[in-house]
Design a protein around this motif. Structure first.
Motif, short mmCIF file in Angstrom:
data_model
loop_
_atom_site.label_atom_id
_atom_site.label_comp_id
_atom_site.label_asym_id
_atom_site.label_seq_id
_atom_site.Cartn_x
_atom_site.Cartn_y
_atom_site.Cartn_z
N THR A 1 0.82 -1.22 0.00
CA THR A 1 0.00 0.00 0.00
C THR A 1 0.85 1.27 0.00
N ASN A 2 2.18 1.12 0.09
CA ASN A 2 3.04 2.29 0.24
C ASN A 2 3.25 2.98 -1.11
N THR A 3 2.82 4.22 -1.22
CA THR A 3 2.93 4.89 -2.52
C THR A 3 3.90 6.08 -2.48
N LEU B 1 -2.48 -6.97 3.37
CA LEU B 1 -2.03 -5.60 3.06
C LEU B 1 -0.74 -5.31 3.80
N SER B 2 0.29 -4.91 3.08
CA SER B 2 1.52 -4.52 3.75
C SER B 2 1.48 -3.02 4.02
N ILE B 3 1.53 -2.67 5.31
CA ILE B 3 1.44 -1.26 5.68
C ILE B 3 2.75 -0.85 6.35
N VAL C 1 6.48 9.61 19.89
CA VAL C 1 6.35 8.73 21.06
C VAL C 1 5.53 7.49 20.70
N TYR C 2 6.15 6.31 20.87
CA TYR C 2 5.46 5.04 20.58
C TYR C 2 5.26 4.25 21.88
N PRO C 3 4.19 3.46 21.92
CA PRO C 3 3.94 2.64 23.10
C PRO C 3 5.10 1.67 23.35
N ASN D 1 4.40 2.56 6.35
CA ASN D 1 4.45 3.84 7.06
C ASN D 1 3.08 4.24 7.59
N LEU D 2 3.04 4.64 8.85
CA LEU D 2 1.81 5.23 9.38
C LEU D 2 1.79 6.71 9.02
N GLU D 3 2.98 7.30 9.02
CA GLU D 3 3.10 8.73 8.71
C GLU D 3 4.54 9.01 8.32
N ASN D 4 4.83 10.30 8.05
CA ASN D 4 6.20 10.62 7.65
C ASN D 4 7.08 10.96 8.85
N VAL D 5 6.55 10.84 10.07
CA VAL D 5 7.31 11.10 11.30
C VAL D 5 8.06 12.43 11.20
C1 B12 Z 1 15.63 0.90 6.07
C2 B12 Z 1 14.54 1.86 6.47
C3 B12 Z 1 14.40 3.02 5.71
C4 B12 Z 1 15.25 3.34 4.46
C5 B12 Z 1 14.57 2.61 3.29
C6 B12 Z 1 15.51 2.25 2.19
C7 B12 Z 1 14.81 1.48 1.10
N1 B12 Z 1 15.19 1.75 -0.12
O1 B12 Z 1 13.94 0.65 1.36
C8 B12 Z 1 15.07 4.89 4.38
C9 B12 Z 1 16.14 5.54 5.23
C10 B12 Z 1 15.14 5.50 2.97
C11 B12 Z 1 13.73 5.04 5.05
C12 B12 Z 1 12.87 6.05 4.78
C13 B12 Z 1 11.64 6.18 5.41
N2 B12 Z 1 11.22 5.52 6.51
CO1 B12 Z 1 12.07 4.01 7.17
N3 B12 Z 1 12.78 2.40 7.97
C14 B12 Z 1 13.70 1.58 7.60
C15 B12 Z 1 13.82 0.40 8.59
C16 B12 Z 1 15.06 0.57 9.44
C17 B12 Z 1 13.85 -0.99 7.92
C18 B12 Z 1 12.75 -1.25 6.88
C19 B12 Z 1 12.97 -2.57 6.19
O2 B12 Z 1 13.24 -2.62 5.00
N4 B12 Z 1 12.85 -3.72 6.93
C20 B12 Z 1 13.03 -5.06 6.42
C21 B12 Z 1 11.67 -5.73 6.09
C22 B12 Z 1 11.91 -7.18 5.70
O3 B12 Z 1 10.87 -5.70 7.24
P1 B12 Z 1 9.32 -5.27 7.22
O4 B12 Z 1 9.04 -4.38 6.08
O5 B12 Z 1 8.94 -4.79 8.55
O6 B12 Z 1 8.55 -6.65 6.90
C23 B12 Z 1 8.35 -7.67 7.87
C24 B12 Z 1 7.08 -7.50 8.72
O7 B12 Z 1 6.69 -6.17 8.89
C25 B12 Z 1 6.04 -8.33 8.05
N5 B12 Z 1 5.23 -7.80 6.94
C26 B12 Z 1 5.50 -6.86 6.03
N6 B12 Z 1 4.49 -6.74 5.16
C27 B12 Z 1 3.55 -7.62 5.51
C28 B12 Z 1 2.30 -7.92 4.94
C29 B12 Z 1 1.52 -8.90 5.53
C30 B12 Z 1 0.18 -9.24 4.94
C31 B12 Z 1 1.98 -9.60 6.69
C32 B12 Z 1 1.12 -10.61 7.33
C33 B12 Z 1 3.20 -9.29 7.26
C34 B12 Z 1 4.00 -8.32 6.65
O8 B12 Z 1 6.82 -9.40 7.54
C35 B12 Z 1 8.08 -8.93 7.05
C36 B12 Z 1 9.13 -9.98 7.22
O9 B12 Z 1 9.16 -10.48 8.53
C37 B12 Z 1 12.49 0.56 9.41
C38 B12 Z 1 12.58 0.21 10.89
C39 B12 Z 1 12.57 -1.27 11.08
N7 B12 Z 1 13.52 -1.74 11.86
O10 B12 Z 1 11.71 -1.97 10.57
C40 B12 Z 1 12.14 2.06 9.23
C41 B12 Z 1 10.67 2.43 9.15
C42 B12 Z 1 9.95 1.41 8.29
N8 B12 Z 1 10.65 3.77 8.43
C43 B12 Z 1 9.75 4.51 8.82
C44 B12 Z 1 9.48 5.78 8.21
C45 B12 Z 1 8.42 6.62 8.86
C46 B12 Z 1 10.17 6.21 7.07
C47 B12 Z 1 9.94 7.50 6.30
C48 B12 Z 1 8.48 7.92 6.09
C49 B12 Z 1 10.74 8.61 6.99
C50 B12 Z 1 10.71 9.93 6.26
N9 B12 Z 1 10.04 10.90 6.82
O11 B12 Z 1 11.26 10.06 5.19
C51 B12 Z 1 10.63 7.17 4.94
C52 B12 Z 1 9.64 6.51 3.96
C53 B12 Z 1 10.32 5.89 2.78
C54 B12 Z 1 9.35 5.19 1.87
N10 B12 Z 1 9.46 5.41 0.57
O12 B12 Z 1 8.48 4.47 2.32
C55 B12 Z 1 8.95 3.94 9.97
C56 B12 Z 1 7.54 3.45 9.51
C57 B12 Z 1 6.50 3.42 10.60
C58 B12 Z 1 6.00 4.78 10.98
N11 B12 Z 1 6.49 5.30 12.08
O13 B12 Z 1 5.21 5.35 10.29
C59 B12 Z 1 9.90 2.79 10.48
C60 B12 Z 1 9.21 1.57 11.08
C61 B12 Z 1 10.84 3.43 11.53
C62 B12 Z 1 10.10 3.93 12.76
N12 B12 Z 1 10.10 3.24 13.87
O14 B12 Z 1 9.51 4.96 12.78
N13 B12 Z 1 13.49 4.00 5.92
#
Ligand code: B12
Length: 507
Positions: free
Chosen positions: A8-10, A65-67, A382-384, A69-73
C-alpha cells in the motif's frame, strides 16, 4: 489458497522503498504451497482499476495488506498515510469477501489501533513469514485463528492479540526481484534492499526496533546466505546497486565484517549503501573494507553530538566516538548523511548548539568526504512500550487514553520552541550541508530530479547530491525565501493541543 498481497506504500520519491517485507511474506506463503500474487501500488496511477482487475482475475481467498508507514514522522511537516490505507481496505472490501490481513511495520507498531481504524479482519505484528503461514493454515481449515503469537483480531469489539514471539531464528532471501518490478525503483534512485539481521540490542529511549518491530534478540542471517542473495540479484537480474536495511548495519561488527569480506572476495562488483550505521568502532580499517566492498555512501544515526543528551537518549555513545568516526572519514571519498534528533529528553538550547557546532566542524567543515550532509529533525515521536512513552506520560505529553495512531510527540520542556526552531533554521541557512525536517516538503520534486539525474548518469542514491542542491538554493537566496516561517507556531499549537487532550482525558 489463493493469496493476494498488496503493497500500500505509494511514497514514490527518491526514498522509494521496494516492498521487501511483503516479498518475504510472499516467498514464505508460496513456499508453504499457496498460490501467491503481489500487487505493488507504489507507481500505479489508477489504484481502483488495478485493484479491480487483479481481484477479478486472481479471485483471492485471502488478501494481505503490507502497511509500512503510518506517517512521515515529521513534526515540522506532518503527513499521515493511515487514510490512504483505509481507502485500500474499503476498495478491496467492495470487490471481494476474502478476509483482509494487515501486516508490515505500521501494523506492528499499533496493531490494535490500526485494526480498528481500518476495519480489517486480522493483524499480524512482527516477523511475517511463519505467522502469516500459520494464519493461512487456520483460515484454510475454516478455523478462527485464536492464540497465534503475533496475530490480532476483534471479537465483539474486543481486541484479542497475542504479542509476537520473534522466534524466527533465521530468515532467508525474500527473492525481491521475483515479486517486484525493481526497474521503477531503480529509476527513482532506490536500490535492491537487503536485510542481514533482525533484532536490536541497543537501548535508545525512543526506539521501537527492539520492541514491536524486531525484538531485542539478535537473529543473524548467515553471511554466506546474504552474499548469495546479492550474487543472485547481480547475475540473474543485472542489479548493480544495493542498500542494507538493517536497524544497525555495522553491529555486531564481526558479522558485518564477514559479509563485507565475502563481498570483497566475490568475482562480481556492485555498489552498496546502508542506513543506520553507528559511529561506534568506525575506524580507518573498517572504512577501507567498506570501500573495497563497493560502499560509496551511508547514513549514520548518532542522534546527538552532546554527551548529556546522548546519555539521556540511552545511545551508549560518547561525542568522542562520533569525533573519532568523523576523523576516520576525513580524507576518504564517502558521502555520509548524519542524522540528529533534536529536542528529545534532556535537550536544551546549549546542547542544540553543541550538536550544531559538531556539524559545523565535522560535517560542513569535513576535509575529504564528498558532499557530507547532516539532517536535523525536531521533536521525538512517542510510541507505546518505549521508555520515552513513560517519560512523556510523566511529563503530560501522553496519557492512558492516547491513541498512538494520532502522531504523538515529545519536545523537551527545557526548550523554547521558537528559539529552538530558529537555531535549526539558521544552521540550514548558513550551511548547505544541513537539512531540516521542513525540507521534506520538497521531496516530492525529487521524482522529477531522479528522472533528469538518471538521464545524466548521476550516482545513486540520489540524496548524495542534496548538499549541492542546497548550495544553489543558498547562493540564489531561495533557501532564505523558502525558510519555514511559522513552523514554530504550528508546532507549539500541535503540542499544546496534544497536552490539552491528555489533561481532558485524565480529568
Ligand atoms: C531501512 C529503512 C528506511 C530506508 C529505506 C531504504 C529502502 N530503499 O527501502 C530509508 C532511510 C530510505 C527510510 C525512509 C523512510 N522511513 Co524508514 N525504515 C527503515 C527500517 C530501518 C527498515 C525497513 C525494512 O526494509 N525492513 C526489512 C523488512 C523485511 O521488514 P518489514 O518491512 O517490517 O517486513 C516484515 C514485517 O513487517 C512483516 N510484513 C510486512 N508486510 C507484511 C504484509 C503482511 C500481509 C503480513 C502478514 C506481514 C507483513 O513481515 C516482514 C518480514 O518479517 C524501518 C525500521 C525497522 N527496523 O523496521 C524504518 C521504518 C519502516 N521507516 C519509517 C518511516 C516513517 C520512514 C519515512 C516515512 C521517513 C521519512 N520521513 O522520510 C521514509 C519513507 C520511505 C518510503 N518510501 O516508504 C517507519 C515506519 C513506521 C511509521 N512510524 O510510520 C519505520 C518503522 C521506523 C520507525 N520506527 O519509525 N526507511
Amino acid at each position: 489458497m489463493r493469496v493476494l498481497l498488496i503493497n500500500t506504500n505509494t511514497r514514490a520519491d527518491m526514498t522509494a522503498a521496494p516492498p521487501v517485507g511483503a516479498a518475504c511474506v510472499a516467498t514464505a506463503a508460496a513456499g508453504a504451497g499457496h498460490e501467491v500474487r503481489l500487487l505493488d501500488l507504489c507507481f500505479v496511477r489508477d489504484r481502483a482499476r488495478a485493484l479491480a482487475s487483479t481481484v477479478s482475475s486472481f479471485r483471492p481467498e485471502v488478501v494481505g495488506l503490507s502497511i509500512r508507514n503510518l506517517e512521515n514522522v515529521n513534526l515540522l511537516r506532518p503527513i499521515s498515510y493511515v487514510g490512504d490505507a483505509k481507502t485500500v481496505v474499503e476498495e478491496v472490501r467492495a470487490l471481494t469477501d476474502a478476509p483482509i490481513v494487515l501486516g508490515g511495520s505500521g501494523a506492528s507498531l499499533c496493531p490494535g489501533e490500526l485494526l480498528r481504524a481500518l476495519r480489517a479482519d486480522y493483524v499480524v505484528a512482527g516477523d511475517g513469514e511463519e505467522t502469516f503461514v500459520a494464519l493461512l493454515a487456520e483460515l484454510a481449515e475454516g478455523r478462527t485463528p485464536h492464540g497465534l503469537p503475533g496475530v490480532g483480531l476483534l471479537e465483539q469489539g474486543t481486541l484479542r492479540f497475542v504479542p509476537p514471539a520473534f522466534s524466527l531464528a533465521s530468515f532467508g532471501s525474500p527473492q525481491l526481484a521475483r515479486w517486484v518490478d525493481l526497474g521503477r525503483y531503480q529509476r527513482m534512485g532506490s536500490s535492491y534492499t537487503v536485510q542481514t539481521k533482525r533484532g536490536c540490542c541497543q537501548h535508545c529511549v525512543y526506539c521501537t526496533y527492539n520492541q514491536a518491530l524486531e525484538g531485542r534478540a539478535m537473529r543473524l542471517r548467515p553471511p554466506a546466505d546474504v552474499v548469495a542473495e546479492i550474487e543472485e540479484a547481480v547475475r540473474r537480474y543485472g542489479i548493480s546497486d544495493f542498500e542494507f536495511v538493517d536497524s544497525v548495519f555495522n553491529e555486531p561488527i564481526d558479522h558485518c565484517r564477514e559479509i563485507l569480506e565475502r563481498i570483497v572476495r566475490s568475482p562480481w562488483k556492485a555498489r552498496f549503501t546502508a542506513m543506520g550505521m553507528t559511529p561506534r568502532r568506525l575506524d580507518r580499517e573498517f572504512l577501507s573494507l567498506m570501500w573495497e566492498a563497493g560502499f560509496r555512501s551511508f547514513m549514520m544515526t548518532p542522534d546527538s553530538a552532546s554527551d548529556p543528551v546522548l546519555r539521556s537518549y540511552g545511545k551508549g555513545l560518547r561525542v568522542e566516538e562520533l569525533a573519532a568516526a568523523a576523523s576516520a572519514l576525513d580524507g576518504t571519498r564517502f558521502t555520509v548523511l548524519w542524522f540528529f534528533l533534536i529536542g528529545g529528553p534532556g535537550e536544551t538550547h546549549e546542547t542544540i548548539d553543541e550538536t550544531i557546532a559538531f556539524v559545523r566542524r565535522h560535517v560542513a567543515g569535513a576535509k575529504g568526504p564528498l558532499h557530507p550532509m547532516a539532517h536535523l529533525y525536531f521533536g521525538m515521536r512517542v510510541y507505546p512500550a518505549t521508555r520515552l512513552w513513560d517519560v512523556a506520560q510523566r511529563e503530560g505529553f501522553v496519557g492512558p487514553a492516547s491513541n498512538p495512531l494520532d502522531a504523538l510527540w515529545y519536545v523537551s520542556p527545557k526548550l523554547d520552541i521558537d528559539r529552538a526552531v530558529d537555531q535549526l533554521v539558521q544552521a540550514s541557512l548558513r550551511h548547505p550541508e544541513v537539512g531540516i525536517g521542513f525540507d521534506e516538503k520538497y521531496l516530492a520534486l525529487s521524482g522529477f530530479g531522479a528522472a533528469v539525474g538518471g538521464a545524466f548518469g548521476m550516482v545513486k542514491p540520489y540524496w548524495v547530491d542534496t548538499a549541492g542542491f542546497n548550495r544553489l538554493l543558498i547562493a540564489t537566496g531561495l533557501r532564505r525565501l523558502l525558510r519555514p516561517r511559522d513552523a514554530a507556531r504550528q508546532i507549539q499549537e500541535r503540542i499544546a493541543a496534544q497536552r490539552a487532550a491528555v489533561r481532558a482525558a485524565t480529568g
